[in-house]
Design a protein around this motif. Sequence first.
Motif, PDB file in Angstrom:
ATOM      1  N   THR A  21      85.928 -10.281  67.783  1.00 52.09           N
ATOM      2  CA  THR A  21      86.310  -9.487  68.946  1.00 52.09           C
ATOM      3  C   THR A  21      86.206 -10.310  70.227  1.00 52.09           C
ATOM      4  O   THR A  21      85.686 -11.429  70.223  1.00 52.09           O
ATOM      5  CB  THR A  21      85.402  -8.248  69.092  1.00 52.09           C
ATOM      6  N   TRP A  27      83.488  -9.293  62.343  1.00 49.56           N
ATOM      7  CA  TRP A  27      83.635  -8.163  61.428  1.00 49.56           C
ATOM      8  C   TRP A  27      84.263  -8.624  60.120  1.00 49.56           C
ATOM      9  O   TRP A  27      85.238  -9.372  60.123  1.00 49.56           O
ATOM     10  CB  TRP A  27      84.506  -7.075  62.053  1.00 49.56           C
ATOM     11  N   GLU A  29      85.086  -6.676  56.230  1.00 44.21           N
ATOM     12  CA  GLU A  29      85.028  -5.476  55.400  1.00 44.21           C
ATOM     13  C   GLU A  29      84.429  -4.279  56.143  1.00 44.21           C
ATOM     14  O   GLU A  29      83.564  -3.577  55.636  1.00 44.21           O
ATOM     15  CB  GLU A  29      84.234  -5.746  54.125  1.00 44.21           C
ATOM     16  N   LYS A  30      84.875  -4.076  57.367  1.00 42.87           N
ATOM     17  CA  LYS A  30      84.459  -2.949  58.195  1.00 42.87           C
ATOM     18  C   LYS A  30      82.973  -2.971  58.532  1.00 42.87           C
ATOM     19  O   LYS A  30      82.379  -1.941  58.843  1.00 42.87           O
ATOM     20  CB  LYS A  30      84.828  -1.612  57.535  1.00 42.87           C
ATOM     21  N   ARG A  31      82.365  -4.171  58.442  1.00 44.27           N
ATOM     22  CA  ARG A  31      80.955  -4.322  58.795  1.00 44.27           C
ATOM     23  C   ARG A  31      80.816  -5.471  59.782  1.00 44.27           C
ATOM     24  O   ARG A  31      81.446  -6.513  59.641  1.00 44.27           O
ATOM     25  CB  ARG A  31      80.099  -4.667  57.569  1.00 44.27           C
ATOM     26  N   ARG A  32      79.941  -5.286  60.742  1.00 41.80           N
ATOM     27  CA  ARG A  32      79.628  -6.360  61.671  1.00 41.80           C
ATOM     28  C   ARG A  32      78.664  -7.312  60.973  1.00 41.80           C
ATOM     29  O   ARG A  32      77.677  -6.871  60.384  1.00 41.80           O
ATOM     30  CB  ARG A  32      79.003  -5.787  62.931  1.00 41.80           C
ATOM     31  N   ASN A  41      79.303 -14.165  52.740  1.00 43.27           N
ATOM     32  CA  ASN A  41      80.277 -13.101  52.509  1.00 43.27           C
ATOM     33  C   ASN A  41      81.577 -13.656  51.949  1.00 43.27           C
ATOM     34  O   ASN A  41      82.167 -13.080  51.036  1.00 43.27           O
ATOM     35  CB  ASN A  41      80.544 -12.338  53.808  1.00 43.27           C
TER      36      ASN A  41
END
Length: 89
Positions: A21, A27, A29-32, A41
């Motif tokens: 951002t 971010w 997989e919709k996780r910070r 990851n």
Amino acid sequence: NRPEGSSGRPQEKANIMIAITADDDIWMEKRRVDVRAVRANVERLKAENPEGTIVIQADEESSTGIVAEIMDSLNQAGFTDHVLATDIN
């Protein structure tokens, strides 16, 4: 807001997305996630989908340093199949 690029080309498969951002939040997989956790990851996601391309989608206001840190981490891990997403002119 992605930066514009004239040499880019559309990617058919963009399976592993890393979003940065304007405030340098990362971010996946919709996780910070913390910058230090990106490599782990990606390793997990590549194990699940070895053919997946890694796409770094950085806001044009994000710092170059965070993008470079992520790319360096991926390169050191042997993941050279990553691309930086841009808006194509």
